[in-house]
Scaffold this active site. Structure first.
Site, mmCIF file in Angstrom:
data_model
loop_
_atom_site.group_PDB
_atom_site.id
_atom_site.type_symbol
_atom_site.label_atom_id
_atom_site.label_comp_id
_atom_site.label_asym_id
_atom_site.label_seq_id
_atom_site.Cartn_x
_atom_site.Cartn_y
_atom_site.Cartn_z
ATOM 1 N N ALA A 66 7.537 -16.986 57.287
ATOM 2 C CA ALA A 66 7.729 -16.080 58.427
ATOM 3 C C ALA A 66 7.935 -16.821 59.732
ATOM 4 O O ALA A 66 8.333 -16.207 60.713
ATOM 5 C CB ALA A 66 6.539 -15.138 58.557
ATOM 6 N N TRP B 230 -13.826 -11.954 49.698
ATOM 7 C CA TRP B 230 -13.799 -13.339 49.237
ATOM 8 C C TRP B 230 -15.009 -13.608 48.329
ATOM 9 O O TRP B 230 -14.874 -14.250 47.285
ATOM 10 C CB TRP B 230 -13.826 -14.297 50.430
ATOM 11 C CG TRP B 230 -13.613 -15.738 50.038
ATOM 12 C CD1 TRP B 230 -12.441 -16.414 49.947
ATOM 13 C CD2 TRP B 230 -14.646 -16.672 49.665
ATOM 14 N NE1 TRP B 230 -12.659 -17.706 49.538
ATOM 15 C CE2 TRP B 230 -13.989 -17.891 49.352
ATOM 16 C CE3 TRP B 230 -16.038 -16.594 49.548
ATOM 17 C CZ2 TRP B 230 -14.697 -19.026 48.945
ATOM 18 C CZ3 TRP B 230 -16.734 -17.721 49.143
ATOM 19 C CH2 TRP B 230 -16.062 -18.919 48.851
#
Length: 556
Positions: free
Chosen positions: A274, A411
């Protein structure tokens, strides 16, 4: 504490053909397995979905990245798992990792902790060969162009005006600028050339934006190779290259299916960066997922000023896709770094730095809501070093600007740690939004660039030398309707990566402009950004190893 790769190896994976049939009723004949746990989906199956309604599309983006880490891919995976945990039919759409970052600074890019897509080693290393196919297709065009020059140059290609570089999927600064064709006439015509990384290839961009092989071949034919000595443009179709290039991509264009640690399906397909490209997974994968599931979670690379802007102004503009909600990922650690704290001091509580660094999150949040008209929730990707006071301050500051911040522990806990976020996303997508592009198609190219710089980056203006200005003016006469693909450092709203937080009043300096006629956008290269990265002083490759049993280590 277990590493990502150790956690991935403990997972119980299901055969991908069995999982796809069980969860989505995909018959085995529509899947071409690459081993037991990854497969490509057939176009016959994709075509069979066309009459189904679309599900809801959730875009995951982030604050400006820092070495402290934000966890956008991890959050995308955790949210997808969480949506499935609360009874929703959800799919995840991610990009494929490039070998450049894997062996450079970043390491692996398949999520982390208990929120990963697997098989992790395969996804990070070669996967189904898509990047190699893209690189070969790209370099075939380079070879055909040089071969044409060698054999008489009927198109009168000017070797001083070649627009098509070569590519390799590795960070190699020595290949940025080269001289080729040395060694006498038998070795071709000497000329200057260079390499970009595969993720910056226009072939990658085209593959990520088309719907089928026919469109892929047509757009490849539009790629600009260079100019003749008379000033005319020479395209890939003039070299009769598009058919062979598309043939090399016949499998790469088909979406890849894998699974999460919690045995939920995920598409991993396409992989433009990106910062130097448009930073989104393939339109084919996203559109297919929307026909298959009620909720689709996808990510766009780096911060919302880059990935999310390009997702909206390039991918959505070209494909008709429309996000229903946005998740903005942030960490306390990264915001403290935006507030001036060095990486080695991030473990310490620092409310003042957090408050200063919050300006970065606020600008991204306001851009999403005010510039693009989309509902947005902030996902605080939790680290064990986060203190209660820091979490409370961050939550209060988000509330003060009219938003909601939710602590997410995917996570450590997988989908269970993101269920609160999943429920909030379900609420957000149920209401209509005011989605809009940042600029209109018919706005002059210079004004499009200026709009991005001033309205999203907080810049005072844009500058370019007279040669670049003339090039933009010439392109405006034929390509005004093209969107802009800004190539800029991901670390700052400015061109200077050291300007963290939310700088204002800076100037965005345009160094180079590259028209991508096949992908149908204009690449605007700003500041010192490189389309071929280099390796750091201590690259991740030094820590990656394999034992005599084939067990890989160091790929985190």
């Amino acid at each position: 504490m277990l590493s990502d790769i150790e956690i991935a190896r403990q997972a119980t994976l299901r055969p991908i053909v069995e999982l796809a049939q069980d969860r989505f009723g995909i018959a085995p004949e529509h899947l071409d397995p690459y081993g037991h746990y990854k497969a490509k989906l057939s176009f016959d199956y994709i075509q069979s979905l066309q009459d189904r309604p679309d599900g809801k599309l959730i875009l995951v983006t982030a604050i400006s990245p820092t070495p402290a880490g934000e966890g956008k891919t991890t959050t995308t995976v955790g949210l997808g798992d969480a949506l499935n945990r609360i009874g929703k039919k959800a799919l995840i759409c991610l990009r494929e990792p490039s070998l450049g970052p894997c062996f450079g600074i970043k390491g692996g890019a398949a999520g982390g902790g208990r929120a990963q897509v697997v098989p992790m080693e395969d996804i990070n290393l070669h996967f189904t060969g898509d990047f190699h196919a893209i690189g070969v297709a790209h370099n075939l065009l380079s070879a055909l162009a040089d071969n044409h020059i060698h054999h008489g140059n009927a198109l009168d290609l000017d070797v001083r005006q070649m627009a098509w570089k070569r590519v390799i999927d590795m960070n190699d600064r020595n290949l940025r600028q080269i001289v080729e064709g040395l060694g006498g006439r038998v070795n071709g015509v000497p000329r200057e050339d260079g390499f970009d990384i595969v993720v910056a290839s226009e072939v990658m961009a085209i593959l990520c934006l088309v719907d089928d092989l026919g469109e892929l071949k047509r757009q490849l034919g539009k790629v600009l190779v260079g100019h003749s000595r008379g000033g005319g443009k020479v395209f890939a179709r003039d070299l009769k290259a598009q058919g062979a290039m598309a043939a090399l991509l016949k499998d790469a264009i088909r979406p890849n299916l894998v699974q999460t640690l919690e045995n939920n399906l995920a598409f991993v397909h396409g992989g433009p960066f990106a910062n130097i490209a448009h930073g989104c997974n393939t339109a084919i994968a996203t559109k297919t997922a929307l026909k298959m599931a009620d909720y689709v979670v996808t990510e766009a690379g780096f911060g919302a000023d880059l990935g999310a802007e390009k997702f909206i102004d390039i991918k959505c503009r070209k494909t008709g896709l429309r996000p229903d909600a946005v998740v903005l990922v942030a960490t306390v650690r990264a915001l403290k770094m935006h507030g001036g704290v060095p990486k080695d001091a991030l473990q310490e509580e620092n409310l003042a730095a957090l408050e200063t660094g919050f300006a970065n999150l606020e600008r991204h949040f306001r851009n999403i809501r005010e510039q693009f008209g989309l509902p947005c929730v902030v996902a605080i990707n939790h680290f064990v070093s986060d203190t209660e006071a820091e979490i409370r301050l961050l939550t209060e500051k988000v509330a003060a600007i009219g938003g909601k911040a939710l602590v997410c522990r995917h996570w450590a806990e997988g989908g269970a740690g993101a269920e609160t976020l999943a429920r909030e996303v379900v609420n957000l997508v149920s209401a209509p939004n005011q989605f809009r592009f940042l600029y209109e198609d018919d706005l002059p190219l210079w004004e499009k660039i200026k709009t991005i710089a001033t309205r999203l980056y907080g810049a005072a203006g844009v500058s370019a030398d007279s040669k670049v200005r003339r090039q933009i003016e010439a392109l405006d006469r034929e390509c005004r309707h093209f969107p802009i693909c800004m190539a800029k450092t991901q670390y700052s709203f400015a061109c200077d990566p050291e300007l963290r937080g939310a700088p204002t009043g800076h100037t965005v300096t345009i160094r180079e402009v590259r028209p991508a006629y096949g992908a149908e956008f204009i690449v605007v290269i700003c500041g010192n950004i490189m389309t071929m990265p280099g390796l750091p002083k201590s690259p991740a490759a030094e820590r990656i190893d394999i034992d005599e049993n084939g067990q890989i280590s160091g790929l985190f």
